[in-house]
Write a protein that holds these residues in place. Sequence first.
Motif, PDB file in Angstrom:
ATOM      1  N   PRO A 181       0.828  -1.213   0.000  1.00 27.98           N
ATOM      2  CA  PRO A 181       0.000   0.000   0.000  1.00 27.98           C
ATOM      3  C   PRO A 181       0.859   1.260   0.000  1.00 27.98           C
ATOM      4  N   LEU A 182       1.302   1.695  -1.175  1.00 30.67           N
ATOM      5  CA  LEU A 182       2.248   2.795  -1.277  1.00 30.67           C
ATOM      6  C   LEU A 182       1.708   3.924  -2.139  1.00 30.67           C
ATOM      7  N   THR A 183       2.111   5.135  -1.798  1.00 31.69           N
ATOM      8  CA  THR A 183       1.817   6.277  -2.655  1.00 31.69           C
ATOM      9  C   THR A 183       2.856   6.319  -3.778  1.00 31.69           C
ATOM     10  N   THR A 184       2.580   7.123  -4.801  1.00 33.15           N
ATOM     11  CA  THR A 184       3.534   7.270  -5.902  1.00 33.15           C
ATOM     12  C   THR A 184       4.878   7.791  -5.394  1.00 33.15           C
ATOM     13  N   GLU A 185       4.827   8.724  -4.461  1.00 31.25           N
ATOM     14  CA  GLU A 185       6.069   9.270  -3.889  1.00 31.25           C
ATOM     15  C   GLU A 185       6.838   8.190  -3.138  1.00 31.25           C
ATOM     16  N   ASP A 186       6.115   7.348  -2.387  1.00 28.32           N
ATOM     17  CA  ASP A 186       6.765   6.245  -1.674  1.00 28.32           C
ATOM     18  C   ASP A 186       7.447   5.293  -2.651  1.00 28.32           C
ATOM     19  N   GLU A 187       6.766   4.958  -3.751  1.00 32.25           N
ATOM     20  CA  GLU A 187       7.333   4.039  -4.740  1.00 32.25           C
ATOM     21  C   GLU A 187       8.625   4.586  -5.325  1.00 32.25           C
ATOM     22  N   ILE A 188       8.633   5.882  -5.624  1.00 32.66           N
ATOM     23  CA  ILE A 188       9.840   6.508  -6.177  1.00 32.66           C
ATOM     24  C   ILE A 188      10.979   6.455  -5.167  1.00 32.66           C
ATOM     25  N   ASN A 189      10.670   6.761  -3.902  1.00 30.22           N
ATOM     26  CA  ASN A 189      11.701   6.755  -2.866  1.00 30.22           C
ATOM     27  C   ASN A 189      12.245   5.351  -2.623  1.00 30.22           C
ATOM     28  N   ILE A 190      11.365   4.343  -2.635  1.00 29.03           N
ATOM     29  CA  ILE A 190      11.812   2.969  -2.405  1.00 29.03           C
ATOM     30  C   ILE A 190      12.643   2.475  -3.579  1.00 29.03           C
ATOM     31  N   GLN A 191      12.245   2.813  -4.812  1.00 30.73           N
ATOM     32  CA  GLN A 191      13.039   2.416  -5.974  1.00 30.73           C
ATOM     33  C   GLN A 191      14.427   3.056  -5.929  1.00 30.73           C
ATOM     34  N   THR A 192      14.497   4.301  -5.496  1.00 31.39           N
ATOM     35  CA  THR A 192      15.796   4.959  -5.320  1.00 31.39           C
ATOM     36  C   THR A 192      16.626   4.235  -4.269  1.00 31.39           C
ATOM     37  N   LEU A 193      15.973   3.801  -3.207  1.00 33.96           N
ATOM     38  CA  LEU A 193      16.658   3.043  -2.157  1.00 33.96           C
ATOM     39  C   LEU A 193      17.203   1.728  -2.702  1.00 33.96           C
TER      40      LEU A 193
END
Length: 326
Positions: A181-193
């Motif tokens: 259950p992620l927001t678009t911003e969360d997905e971008i941050n996790i992919q960067t991680l």
Amino acid sequence: MNTPLNHHSPKQILVLEDDLIMQAIVEQCLQESGLIVHCARNLQQLDQLITISPDLIISDIHLPDGNGLQHCLMKRKELNLSCPIIAITATDTKDIIGKVFKWGADDYLQKPFVLEELIARTRLHLKISDQQKATLAILEDQPNGILMLDERGHILYFNRLIQDWLSHTHLLHQHWSQVLPLTTEDEINIQTLLDSNDTQNCIETKHKLQHRTQYWQWTAHRSPINAQHRLIYISNQTELNELKQQIHLPLNMVGNSPQTMALISQIKQLANIDWNVLIQGETGTGKELVAQSLHDLSQRRDEPFIALNCAGLTESLLGDQLFGHD
């Protein structure tokens, strides 16, 4: 005669092959290596046999009733199996070889193949699978939620904590962004991680799960099983955040008596309501402190808090302070 595989119990191999002669040759070869072999000629037979949860699948690609490899991959995902799949086919074009691995097969052999090569590949993948299971057993006992991702971001493993937090089990072989259950911003941050090699980096996310707001802290590491795979450690910070809120709210108020705890509870309830609040009490009992706490917990927390001692002002000065001097 091949040397039997040295395992505590015989491994179960499922072979999908419509050519009866090839099927018999492969079956005998594997059985002589100490393996239990189950054979299917078509997709219907495979559907009946795959419920044994095989340790490895060897599948022909082109069958009269469909694509054998894609069907095996679909069933593996559907049944949450973790067994490796070796594709075999007489087609030798680069196009089909590329598709085999793109679809998700673990290995590929072109017909006709040397039987010793089949045994070697089977030994290798069973050994890797056993090592993975041993590692995953260790991960299962970790206090954090854990996801193992392949190089494409598909979930290869999740531990019991992840299952408990998300309340469902159909996660294997799906992309991590599609099941969390992620927001678009969360997905971008996790992919960067995930793309970063710095294991000290972490991000925090907030979720509404099971009628409760949860706070997760994410870190990423390379998998000890495969350097191309990634391990995501998810620490559930919900209780810690709630404890911090209890400790720090209201600001600078100290005490654990029943009266103090009751006052704190009232402040927290009133802070969420857009009302005028009258605070009564003797001099020095902390009325301004309660007012400050109400402000700090309200939606106006980012606006200035102005404390005005009305008792120290005359009627004319009070008007000037509140409404400006005319």
